[in-house]
Design a protein around this motif. Structure first.
Motif, PDB file in Angstrom:
ATOM      1  N   LYS A  34       0.975  -1.218   0.054  1.00  0.00           N
ATOM      2  CA  LYS A  34      -0.094  -0.040   0.035  1.00  0.00           C
ATOM      3  C   LYS A  34       0.857   1.256  -0.137  1.00  0.00           C
ATOM      4  O   LYS A  34       0.440   2.480  -0.587  1.00  0.00           O
ATOM      5  CB  LYS A  34      -0.807  -0.058   1.335  1.00  0.00           C
ATOM      6  N   ALA A  35       1.791   1.281   0.619  1.00  0.00           N
ATOM      7  CA  ALA A  35       2.692   2.435   0.601  1.00  0.00           C
ATOM      8  C   ALA A  35       4.388   2.025   0.772  1.00  0.00           C
ATOM      9  O   ALA A  35       4.607   0.977   1.517  1.00  0.00           O
ATOM     10  CB  ALA A  35       2.481   3.271   1.970  1.00  0.00           C
ATOM     11  N   SER A  36       5.179   2.787  -0.033  1.00  0.00           N
ATOM     12  CA  SER A  36       6.554   2.585  -0.024  1.00  0.00           C
ATOM     13  C   SER A  36       7.232   3.760   0.434  1.00  0.00           C
ATOM     14  O   SER A  36       6.871   4.942  -0.102  1.00  0.00           O
ATOM     15  CB  SER A  36       6.805   1.910  -1.226  1.00  0.00           C
TER      16      SER A  36
ATOM     17  N   GLN B 106      15.845   1.756 -10.519  1.00  0.00           N
ATOM     18  CA  GLN B 106      15.533   0.357 -10.663  1.00  0.00           C
ATOM     19  C   GLN B 106      14.562   0.075  -9.681  1.00  0.00           C
ATOM     20  O   GLN B 106      13.609  -0.651  -9.723  1.00  0.00           O
ATOM     21  CB  GLN B 106      16.900  -0.582 -10.718  1.00  0.00           C
ATOM     22  N   ALA B 107      15.065   0.591  -8.324  1.00  0.00           N
ATOM     23  CA  ALA B 107      14.145   0.157  -7.333  1.00  0.00           C
ATOM     24  C   ALA B 107      12.793   0.940  -7.109  1.00  0.00           C
ATOM     25  O   ALA B 107      11.692   0.248  -6.998  1.00  0.00           O
ATOM     26  CB  ALA B 107      14.999   0.821  -5.858  1.00  0.00           C
ATOM     27  N   ILE B 108      12.612   2.273  -7.601  1.00  0.00           N
ATOM     28  CA  ILE B 108      11.318   2.670  -7.735  1.00  0.00           C
ATOM     29  C   ILE B 108      10.370   2.000  -8.860  1.00  0.00           C
ATOM     30  O   ILE B 108       9.417   1.881  -8.658  1.00  0.00           O
ATOM     31  CB  ILE B 108      11.255   4.367  -7.982  1.00  0.00           C
ATOM     32  N   THR B 109      11.016   1.880  -9.858  1.00  0.00           N
ATOM     33  CA  THR B 109      10.477   1.091 -10.814  1.00  0.00           C
ATOM     34  C   THR B 109       9.803  -0.316 -10.361  1.00  0.00           C
ATOM     35  O   THR B 109       8.532  -0.947 -10.571  1.00  0.00           O
ATOM     36  CB  THR B 109      11.299   0.660 -12.086  1.00  0.00           C
ATOM     37  N   GLN B 110      10.516  -1.181  -9.542  1.00  0.00           N
ATOM     38  CA  GLN B 110      10.025  -2.369  -8.827  1.00  0.00           C
ATOM     39  C   GLN B 110       9.040  -2.013  -7.938  1.00  0.00           C
ATOM     40  O   GLN B 110       8.210  -2.679  -7.655  1.00  0.00           O
ATOM     41  CB  GLN B 110      11.399  -3.043  -8.484  1.00  0.00           C
ATOM     42  N   ALA B 111       9.362  -1.030  -7.007  1.00  0.00           N
ATOM     43  CA  ALA B 111       8.376  -0.613  -6.008  1.00  0.00           C
ATOM     44  C   ALA B 111       6.793  -0.420  -6.754  1.00  0.00           C
ATOM     45  O   ALA B 111       6.015  -0.629  -6.132  1.00  0.00           O
ATOM     46  CB  ALA B 111       8.970   0.673  -5.293  1.00  0.00           C
ATOM     47  N   TYR B 112       6.859   0.182  -7.727  1.00  0.00           N
ATOM     48  CA  TYR B 112       5.665   0.568  -8.529  1.00  0.00           C
ATOM     49  C   TYR B 112       4.911  -0.739  -8.906  1.00  0.00           C
ATOM     50  O   TYR B 112       3.786  -0.941  -8.669  1.00  0.00           O
ATOM     51  CB  TYR B 112       5.932   1.320  -9.652  1.00  0.00           C
ATOM     52  N   GLU B 113       5.812  -1.903  -9.198  1.00  0.00           N
ATOM     53  CA  GLU B 113       5.101  -3.121  -9.743  1.00  0.00           C
ATOM     54  C   GLU B 113       4.428  -3.638  -8.331  1.00  0.00           C
ATOM     55  O   GLU B 113       3.720  -4.428  -8.397  1.00  0.00           O
ATOM     56  CB  GLU B 113       6.156  -4.068 -10.055  1.00  0.00           C
ATOM     57  N   LEU B 114       5.313  -3.369  -7.145  1.00  0.00           N
ATOM     58  CA  LEU B 114       4.983  -4.062  -5.861  1.00  0.00           C
ATOM     59  C   LEU B 114       3.571  -3.399  -5.279  1.00  0.00           C
ATOM     60  O   LEU B 114       2.864  -4.147  -4.594  1.00  0.00           O
ATOM     61  CB  LEU B 114       6.025  -4.121  -4.880  1.00  0.00           C
TER      62      LEU B 114
ATOM     63  N   GLY C 164      -4.324   2.197  -5.874  1.00  0.00           N
ATOM     64  CA  GLY C 164      -4.543   3.160  -4.721  1.00  0.00           C
ATOM     65  C   GLY C 164      -3.385   3.117  -3.844  1.00  0.00           C
ATOM     66  O   GLY C 164      -3.465   4.022  -2.565  1.00  0.00           O
ATOM     67  N   GLY C 165      -2.432   2.815  -4.282  1.00  0.00           N
ATOM     68  CA  GLY C 165      -1.179   2.768  -3.294  1.00  0.00           C
ATOM     69  C   GLY C 165      -0.387   4.033  -3.532  1.00  0.00           C
ATOM     70  O   GLY C 165      -0.521   4.740  -4.391  1.00  0.00           O
ATOM     71  N   ILE C 166       0.666   4.227  -2.929  1.00  0.00           N
ATOM     72  CA  ILE C 166       1.412   5.603  -2.637  1.00  0.00           C
ATOM     73  C   ILE C 166       2.939   5.194  -2.712  1.00  0.00           C
ATOM     74  O   ILE C 166       3.325   4.121  -2.052  1.00  0.00           O
ATOM     75  CB  ILE C 166       1.038   6.625  -1.659  1.00  0.00           C
ATOM     76  N   ILE C 167       3.705   5.881  -3.294  1.00  0.00           N
ATOM     77  CA  ILE C 167       5.331   5.679  -3.153  1.00  0.00           C
ATOM     78  C   ILE C 167       5.812   7.274  -2.767  1.00  0.00           C
ATOM     79  O   ILE C 167       5.549   8.243  -3.400  1.00  0.00           O
ATOM     80  CB  ILE C 167       5.818   5.169  -4.365  1.00  0.00           C
TER      81      ILE C 167
ATOM     82  N   LEU D 242      10.336  16.481  -2.293  1.00  0.00           N
ATOM     83  CA  LEU D 242       9.540  15.200  -1.808  1.00  0.00           C
ATOM     84  C   LEU D 242       8.794  14.884  -3.450  1.00  0.00           C
ATOM     85  O   LEU D 242       8.092  15.618  -3.626  1.00  0.00           O
ATOM     86  CB  LEU D 242       8.802  15.707  -0.774  1.00  0.00           C
ATOM     87  N   ILE D 243       8.822  13.663  -3.487  1.00  0.00           N
ATOM     88  CA  ILE D 243       8.030  13.291  -4.925  1.00  0.00           C
ATOM     89  C   ILE D 243       7.032  12.124  -4.158  1.00  0.00           C
ATOM     90  O   ILE D 243       7.577  11.028  -3.538  1.00  0.00           O
ATOM     91  CB  ILE D 243       8.874  12.769  -5.786  1.00  0.00           C
ATOM     92  N   LEU D 244       6.041  12.445  -4.645  1.00  0.00           N
ATOM     93  CA  LEU D 244       4.884  11.304  -4.246  1.00  0.00           C
ATOM     94  C   LEU D 244       4.183  10.868  -5.358  1.00  0.00           C
ATOM     95  O   LEU D 244       3.544  11.520  -6.146  1.00  0.00           O
ATOM     96  CB  LEU D 244       3.651  12.033  -3.301  1.00  0.00           C
ATOM     97  N   ILE D 245       4.236   9.479  -5.602  1.00  0.00           N
ATOM     98  CA  ILE D 245       3.791   8.618  -6.711  1.00  0.00           C
ATOM     99  C   ILE D 245       2.466   7.976  -6.366  1.00  0.00           C
ATOM    100  O   ILE D 245       2.597   7.339  -5.282  1.00  0.00           O
ATOM    101  CB  ILE D 245       4.575   7.711  -7.356  1.00  0.00           C
ATOM    102  N   ARG D 246       1.263   8.289  -6.911  1.00  0.00           N
ATOM    103  CA  ARG D 246       0.154   7.389  -6.503  1.00  0.00           C
ATOM    104  C   ARG D 246      -0.294   6.538  -7.838  1.00  0.00           C
ATOM    105  O   ARG D 246      -0.206   6.825  -9.098  1.00  0.00           O
ATOM    106  CB  ARG D 246      -1.090   8.418  -6.411  1.00  0.00           C
TER     107      ARG D 246
END
Ligand SMILES: C[S@@+](CC[C@H](N)C(=O)[O-])C[C@H]1O[C@@H](n2cnc3c(N)ncnc32)[C@H](O)[C@@H]1O
Length: 183
Positions: A94-96, A119-127, A131-134, A177-181
């Motif tokens: 739900k949140a990274s 690479q990590a953010i790309t993988q976090a997006y997959e995880l 409705g989740g947030i990074i 701060l960058i917030l990806i939804r």
């Protein structure tokens, strides 16, 4: 408001008891502890760092707060997120959180790098679940920090992700701060 506080506020609107959280830069454990408190004893937090010192510091902090059963500590690089995080959690996070840079009070030579971070953010997006947030807290004041911040923004643009950017101040070396939804 400090950007880390802004990140916590936005995450607390999304991350609820029983959810799964991820800290991709455990450091001294403050963000991991925040995530663990949000998800509570029925939730789960994966907490990753490349330095044994950071894993140890985080372990002590969550133990002190009685939340060690909630947190799975993982020693490794966040560029291997997909293999480090239990497959059953893929698509369920739900949140990274990413708090880039070096470990405060630790070895300043061990620092996040643009290539691993991307690479990590790309993988976090997959995880991440729908409705989740990074959240990614980027520091532009140290060598490589500005380039890393630009790379994060370029990644968001190229993937056409929905994201918001907040600068700490007008100072070009202030944190961002960058917030990806994920919808
Ligand atoms: C600013 S600190 C994190 C602060 C932490 N979130 C807290 O609440 O205390 C950045 C951390 O990123 C870690 N790091 C650097 N490169 C990494 C990588 N490739 N994978 C995972 N962690 C990394 C460093 O070891 C350091 O502990």
């Amino acid at each position: 408001m400090r950007l880390v506080q802004l990140a916590h506020n936005q995450i607390s609107e999304v991350l609820k008891p029983g959810d799964i959280g991820l800290d991709a830069t455990a450091g001294n454990g403050h963000d991991t502890l925040f995530l663990a408190k949000q998800v509570g004893l029925s939730g789960k937090v994966f907490s990753i760092d490349i330095q044994p010192q950071a894993i140890q510091n985080t372990k002590i902090l969550v133990q002190k707060n009685g939340l060690d059963a909630v947190v799975q500590l993982l020693l490794g690089s966040h560029c291997d997120l997909l293999s480090l995080v239990d497959e059953r959690a893929h698509g369920q996070v739900k949140a990274s959180m990413f708090n880039l840079g070096y470990l405060p009070g630790g070895d300043h030579a061990v620092i996040t790098s643009a290539s691993h971070t991307i690479q990590a953010i790309t993988q976090a997006y997959e995880l991440t679940s729908a409705g989740g947030i990074i959240s990614i807290l980027c520091y532009r004041g140290h060598s490589g920090g500005k380039g890393e911040t630009v790379s994060v923004e370029e990644l968001c643009e190229s993937k056409q992700w929905f994201y918001e950017k907040t600068e700490g101040s007008e100072n070009p070396t202030s944190p961002v701060l960058i917030l990806i939804r994920k919808n």
